[in-house]
Write an enzyme that holds these catalytic residues in place. Structure first.
Site, PDB file in Angstrom:
ATOM      1  N   LYS A  90      10.291  -6.524  -2.883  1.00  0.00           N
ATOM      2  CA  LYS A  90       9.263  -5.749  -2.159  1.00  0.00           C
ATOM      3  C   LYS A  90       9.469  -4.284  -2.447  1.00  0.00           C
ATOM      4  O   LYS A  90      10.584  -3.775  -2.364  1.00  0.00           O
ATOM      5  CB  LYS A  90       9.414  -5.993  -0.644  1.00  0.00           C
ATOM      6  N   GLN A 111      15.397   0.885  -2.693  1.00  0.00           N
ATOM      7  CA  GLN A 111      14.569  -0.036  -1.910  1.00  0.00           C
ATOM      8  C   GLN A 111      15.381  -1.218  -1.370  1.00  0.00           C
ATOM      9  O   GLN A 111      15.085  -1.749  -0.305  1.00  0.00           O
ATOM     10  CB  GLN A 111      13.410  -0.537  -2.781  1.00  0.00           C
ATOM     11  N   LYS A 114      16.987   0.150   1.822  1.00  0.00           N
ATOM     12  CA  LYS A 114      15.935   0.511   2.774  1.00  0.00           C
ATOM     13  C   LYS A 114      15.354  -0.746   3.417  1.00  0.00           C
ATOM     14  O   LYS A 114      15.235  -0.855   4.630  1.00  0.00           O
ATOM     15  CB  LYS A 114      14.838   1.275   2.029  1.00  0.00           C
ATOM     16  N   LYS A 126      10.586  -2.348  -7.507  1.00  0.00           N
ATOM     17  CA  LYS A 126       9.706  -1.180  -7.653  1.00  0.00           C
ATOM     18  C   LYS A 126       9.041  -1.244  -9.011  1.00  0.00           C
ATOM     19  O   LYS A 126       9.597  -1.818  -9.957  1.00  0.00           O
ATOM     20  CB  LYS A 126      10.520   0.100  -7.556  1.00  0.00           C
ATOM     21  N   GLY A 165       1.873   0.510  -2.479  1.00  0.00           N
ATOM     22  CA  GLY A 165       1.642   1.837  -3.048  1.00  0.00           C
ATOM     23  C   GLY A 165       2.904   2.676  -3.089  1.00  0.00           C
ATOM     24  O   GLY A 165       3.941   2.328  -2.526  1.00  0.00           O
ATOM     25  N   ASP A 166       2.809   3.765  -3.791  1.00  0.00           N
ATOM     26  CA  ASP A 166       3.805   4.839  -3.789  1.00  0.00           C
ATOM     27  C   ASP A 166       3.021   6.059  -4.311  1.00  0.00           C
ATOM     28  O   ASP A 166       1.781   6.069  -4.227  1.00  0.00           O
ATOM     29  CB  ASP A 166       5.008   4.474  -4.679  1.00  0.00           C
ATOM     30  N   THR A 209       4.646   5.217   7.320  1.00  0.00           N
ATOM     31  CA  THR A 209       5.789   5.928   6.732  1.00  0.00           C
ATOM     32  C   THR A 209       6.017   7.247   7.471  1.00  0.00           C
ATOM     33  O   THR A 209       7.142   7.545   7.907  1.00  0.00           O
ATOM     34  CB  THR A 209       5.571   6.177   5.226  1.00  0.00           C
ATOM     35  N   ASN A 240       0.071  10.860   1.649  1.00  0.00           N
ATOM     36  CA  ASN A 240       0.100   9.896   2.746  1.00  0.00           C
ATOM     37  C   ASN A 240       1.267  10.107   3.693  1.00  0.00           C
ATOM     38  O   ASN A 240       1.108  10.079   4.926  1.00  0.00           O
ATOM     39  CB  ASN A 240       0.145   8.495   2.122  1.00  0.00           C
ATOM     40  N   SER A 380       4.664  -2.920   5.891  1.00  0.00           N
ATOM     41  CA  SER A 380       4.239  -3.794   4.794  1.00  0.00           C
ATOM     42  C   SER A 380       4.687  -5.229   5.062  1.00  0.00           C
ATOM     43  O   SER A 380       3.949  -6.187   4.802  1.00  0.00           O
ATOM     44  CB  SER A 380       4.855  -3.340   3.474  1.00  0.00           C
TER      45      SER A 380
HETATM   46  N1  GLU Z   1       6.552   2.978  -1.643  1.00  0.00           N
HETATM   47  C1  GLU Z   1       6.960   2.815  -0.280  1.00  0.00           C
HETATM   48  C2  GLU Z   1       8.450   2.998  -0.179  1.00  0.00           C
HETATM   49  O1  GLU Z   1       9.006   3.824  -0.895  1.00  0.00           O
HETATM   50  C3  GLU Z   1       6.416   1.546   0.347  1.00  0.00           C
HETATM   51  C4  GLU Z   1       6.849   0.278  -0.287  1.00  0.00           C
HETATM   52  C5  GLU Z   1       6.157  -0.960   0.323  1.00  0.00           C
HETATM   53  O2  GLU Z   1       5.451  -0.850   1.308  1.00  0.00           O
HETATM   54  O3  GLU Z   1       6.396  -2.031  -0.233  1.00  0.00           O
HETATM   55  O4  GLU Z   1       9.126   2.409   0.621  1.00  0.00           O
END
Ligand code: GLU
Length: 448
Positions: A90, A111, A114, A126, A165-166, A209, A240, A380
């Site tokens: 994810k 990630q 996190k 990612k 997204g990012d 976020t 965002n 998410s």
């Molecule tokens: N890009 C965001 C992050 O850095 C969201 C990632 C997601 O929702 O999967 O965590």
């Protein structure tokens, strides 16, 4: 055992030459894990750190699309599926001209921890492309997204890998990517998050976020005997994350005095705090020009400072929400000299490792991005659950859960750093708390 950590860092650098952002996060995370590895010799025996720094799978592909002038363009596409020990891969997709494997791997590695910190069942991944969305027409963005998904679709799935997204990938891009995925596989399923509310998106995902960062900062302040209400806050970025942060700061009684873009920063003494100003941020983003100067034209009390970062502005709390390494050693030194007490990272890896050390040595409380910005991916995951159960949650249900998650993440970081370092150090605590769950899962799943 410290040798083990050093050895893995050096091996990783040698195996991934030139990928400096990836080296940076691996060094930062693994160094802080030394006391944990010391306590668990079984990790070295099973090469756990070596496995952690090696993505389970890395996909690189060609993306070919035709622009409005009829010219054929070729971009690079990436998806690094880093770790699936605690759930499907994810993490977001980043479209930006500076994207290369070093950027995607740093983001994918961050990630893992996190996503673990959220307490939810999501692994780390990612992806992205070196496509530059600046100045592209809507039709060009759509054709690019369709070409990108035409390759990516075969690697992802609601229980395999769920992108979102990012930077450079917002609601519009997710829509085009989703439309193409569905056209190819002929299934309506939760394969992407950050979707529109009309087709499976979660209420609160757009704000998540930024709201999460501010809730995390609030916990940081509370733990140090202060409160957010009445504070002056300087944030960077205008996308965002910055938008959500500005909204929640206002709601909690703080004044958000800056926003920034690649062109410079805007200082607004009245605060970026009205619905009209929040809408202006959305309009700046939708303009596709990647600039913030027009904010100062619209609101005459505000001043635009070309080419400068908002860190020079006077504030009680600084929240970087733009991009990686936006807080450098010289910024950190200036914070320390000015007696700044709190910095809460919003963008992924906002600070260089040197800057973190300078800030912490100078007594600044630093909230690390992998903890503070976990609210986006947490919602998410709530969206994934909503899609899997064919359900719709209310905004209140989502945001109440998110608030609880952010309070829980702060607590987990504080407790882990207390246990392993005997002090309140959220940077180390986030790495340790995030790591322990993933390491436990990897140990139980054998040598894979
Ligand atoms: N890009 C965001 C992050 O850095 C969201 C990632 C997601 O929702 O999967 O965590």
């Amino acid at each position: 055992m410290a040798n083990y950590v050093e050895r893995v860092i050096e091996q990783c650098k040698a195996n991934n030459p030139g990928e400096i952002e990836f080296h940076q996060t691996v060094e930062e995370v693994l160094t802080s894990l030394a006391p944990v590895v010391e306590k668990h010799p079984e990790y070295e025996a099973s090469a756990l750190l070596e496995r952690l720094v090696e993505p389970e799978r890395g996909i690189t592909f060609r993306v070919v699309w035709v622009d409005d002038a009829g010219k054929v363009n070729v971009n690079k596409g990436y998806r690094y599926e880093f770790n699936s020990a605690i759930g499907p891969y994810k993490g977001g997709l980043r479209f930006a001209p500076n994207v290369y494997p070093g950027i995607i791997k740093f983001l994918g590695f961050e990630q893992i921890f996190k996503n673990s910190l959220t307490g939810l069942p999501i692994g780390g991944g990612k992806g992205g492309s070196n496509f530059d969305p600046t100045g592209k027409s809507d039709a060009e963005v759509m054709r690019f997204c369709q070409a990108f998904m035409t390759e990516l679709y075969r690697h992802i799935g609601p229980n395999t890998d769920v992108p979102a997204g990012d930077m450079g990938v917002g609601g519009r891009e997710i829509g085009y990517l989703y439309g193409q995925y569905k056209r190819i596989v002929n299934r309506f399923e939760g394969v992407l998050t950050g979707k529109g509310l009309e087709y499976g998106g979660a209420l609160g995902r757009a704000e998540a976020t930024g709201y999460g960062i501010v809730w995390y900062a609030e916990e940081m302040l509370k733990a140090n005997g202060e409160e957010l209400a009445g504070k002056k806050v300087a944030i960077s970025g205008f996308g965002n994350v910055a938008w959500g942060a500005a909204k929640k700061l206002t709601e909690l009684g703080a004044t958000c005095v800056t926003i920034s873009g690649p062109d410079g920063y805007v200082y607004d003494p009245d605060g970026v705090g009205t619905p009209e100003k929040h809408q202006c941020m959305l309009d700046l983003r939708a303009s596709g020009q990647n600039i913030v100067a027009p904010y100062a034209d619209k609101f005459p009390n505000a001043t635009f400072y070309p080419g400068q970062k908002p860190w020079v502005a006077d504030a009680d709390l600084y929240i970087p929400c733009a991009t990686q390494n936006e807080i450098q050693a010289e910024d950190a030194k200036s914070f320390v000299e000015r007696g700044v007490k709190f910095v809460c990272e919003g963008s992924n890896m906002s600070s260089t490792n040197e800057a973190i050390a300078i800030m912490q040595d100078g007594g600044i409380i630093v909230g690390p991005s992998k903890a503070a910005n976990a609210g986006g991916v947490a919602v998410s995951c709530i969206e994934m659950g909503q899609n899997a159960g064919h359900a719709c949650f209310t905004a209140e249900q989502v945001l109440d859960q998110l608030h609880g998650i952010m309070v829980g993440i702060h607590k987990a970081c504080a407790e882990a750093s207390q246990e392993y370092y005997g002090k309140y150090d959220l940077v180390k605590g986030a790495n340790i708390a995030g790591f322990l769950k993933v390491a436990g899962a990897m140990m139980q799943q054998g040598i894979v």
